[in-house]
Motif scaffolding. Sequence first.
Motif, short mmCIF file in Angstrom:
data_model
loop_
_atom_site.label_atom_id
_atom_site.label_comp_id
_atom_site.label_asym_id
_atom_site.label_seq_id
_atom_site.Cartn_x
_atom_site.Cartn_y
_atom_site.Cartn_z
N ASP A 88 -44.20 27.96 -23.82
CA ASP A 88 -44.17 27.25 -25.10
C ASP A 88 -43.25 26.04 -25.09
O ASP A 88 -43.38 25.16 -25.94
CB ASP A 88 -43.74 28.20 -26.22
CG ASP A 88 -44.77 29.28 -26.47
OD1 ASP A 88 -45.98 28.98 -26.40
OD2 ASP A 88 -44.38 30.43 -26.74
N SER A 89 -42.31 25.99 -24.14
CA SER A 89 -41.37 24.88 -24.12
C SER A 89 -40.84 24.67 -22.71
O SER A 89 -40.83 25.60 -21.89
CB SER A 89 -40.19 25.15 -25.06
OG SER A 89 -39.37 26.17 -24.53
N PRO A 90 -40.37 23.45 -22.40
CA PRO A 90 -39.78 23.20 -21.09
C PRO A 90 -38.55 24.07 -20.81
O PRO A 90 -38.25 24.39 -19.67
CB PRO A 90 -39.38 21.73 -21.16
CG PRO A 90 -40.29 21.13 -22.18
CD PRO A 90 -40.50 22.23 -23.20
N GLU A 91 -37.87 24.49 -21.86
CA GLU A 91 -36.70 25.35 -21.69
C GLU A 91 -37.08 26.68 -21.04
O GLU A 91 -36.30 27.25 -20.27
CB GLU A 91 -35.99 25.58 -23.02
CG GLU A 91 -35.29 24.36 -23.58
CD GLU A 91 -36.24 23.31 -24.16
OE1 GLU A 91 -37.35 23.65 -24.64
OE2 GLU A 91 -35.87 22.12 -24.11
N GLU A 92 -38.27 27.18 -21.36
CA GLU A 92 -38.72 28.43 -20.73
C GLU A 92 -38.87 28.26 -19.22
O GLU A 92 -38.56 29.17 -18.45
CB GLU A 92 -40.05 28.89 -21.34
CG GLU A 92 -39.94 29.45 -22.73
CD GLU A 92 -41.27 29.94 -23.24
OE1 GLU A 92 -41.65 31.07 -22.88
OE2 GLU A 92 -41.93 29.18 -23.98
N ALA A 93 -39.33 27.10 -18.78
CA ALA A 93 -39.45 26.83 -17.34
C ALA A 93 -38.08 26.79 -16.70
O ALA A 93 -37.88 27.30 -15.59
CB ALA A 93 -40.20 25.53 -17.10
N GLU A 94 -37.11 26.20 -17.38
CA GLU A 94 -35.75 26.13 -16.84
C GLU A 94 -35.17 27.52 -16.64
O GLU A 94 -34.42 27.77 -15.70
CB GLU A 94 -34.86 25.31 -17.77
CG GLU A 94 -35.15 23.83 -17.72
CD GLU A 94 -34.28 23.03 -18.67
OE1 GLU A 94 -33.24 23.54 -19.13
OE2 GLU A 94 -34.67 21.89 -18.96
N GLN A 95 -35.51 28.45 -17.51
CA GLN A 95 -34.99 29.82 -17.41
C GLN A 95 -35.53 30.57 -16.20
O GLN A 95 -34.99 31.60 -15.82
CB GLN A 95 -35.31 30.59 -18.69
CG GLN A 95 -34.57 30.06 -19.90
CD GLN A 95 -35.06 30.68 -21.20
OE1 GLN A 95 -35.89 31.58 -21.21
NE2 GLN A 95 -34.53 30.18 -22.32
N LEU A 96 -36.56 30.04 -15.57
CA LEU A 96 -37.13 30.69 -14.39
C LEU A 96 -36.28 30.47 -13.13
O LEU A 96 -36.48 31.13 -12.12
CB LEU A 96 -38.55 30.19 -14.13
CG LEU A 96 -39.58 30.51 -15.21
CD1 LEU A 96 -40.89 29.79 -14.92
CD2 LEU A 96 -39.80 32.01 -15.31
N GLU A 113 -46.66 19.44 -16.95
CA GLU A 113 -46.22 18.74 -18.16
C GLU A 113 -45.48 19.67 -19.12
O GLU A 113 -44.79 19.22 -20.02
CB GLU A 113 -47.41 18.06 -18.85
CG GLU A 113 -48.54 18.96 -19.22
CD GLU A 113 -49.55 19.21 -18.10
OE1 GLU A 113 -50.60 19.81 -18.41
OE2 GLU A 113 -49.31 18.84 -16.94
N LYS A 114 -45.60 20.97 -18.91
CA LYS A 114 -44.90 21.94 -19.75
C LYS A 114 -43.50 22.24 -19.21
O LYS A 114 -42.78 23.06 -19.78
CB LYS A 114 -45.71 23.21 -19.87
CG LYS A 114 -47.02 22.98 -20.62
CD LYS A 114 -47.65 24.27 -21.01
CE LYS A 114 -48.82 24.00 -21.93
NZ LYS A 114 -48.97 25.05 -22.91
#
Length: 154
Positions: A88-96, A113-114
Amino acid sequence: MSGVSPLRFRSEADLVRWGEQLGRVLQAGDSIGLSGQLGAGKTCLARGILQGLGFAGEVASPSFAIVHPYDPPDVTLPVLHCDFYRLDSPEEAEQLGLDDYYDDGVIIAEWPEKAHYFTGNAHLAIGISIDADHTRCLSIEAGKNWEERLSCQP
């Protein structure tokens, strides 16, 4: 980032073959972003890239797992195949925690792009679209580190 002339592929098999060529020139620290509509061929291209790195098994979309790792000896370089479609947000990708993977491995990201941090000299952005005649058209933006390696055009 510089652009490369668009590439056209009449079949999925041709797209996989080009992906294999691309996989053979990957280096640790590279990232490849694969963008395009559902069914455009992102996972198909990822399959070819992984085959070029020596992977002989089945390559499925990591849509539900989000991240699927491939490690030596199955591949010549560690690879994370990611699919950010469900984020849902780029922040979720960072948490990976993908940042840790950049130095020693390769990241192949569907729907990049996400996740806002797929940029830079080692990044290759590939947009895939499908024409009315079912030809897959690839638009490519390459970071500086790719300039000499992109001779694997069909």
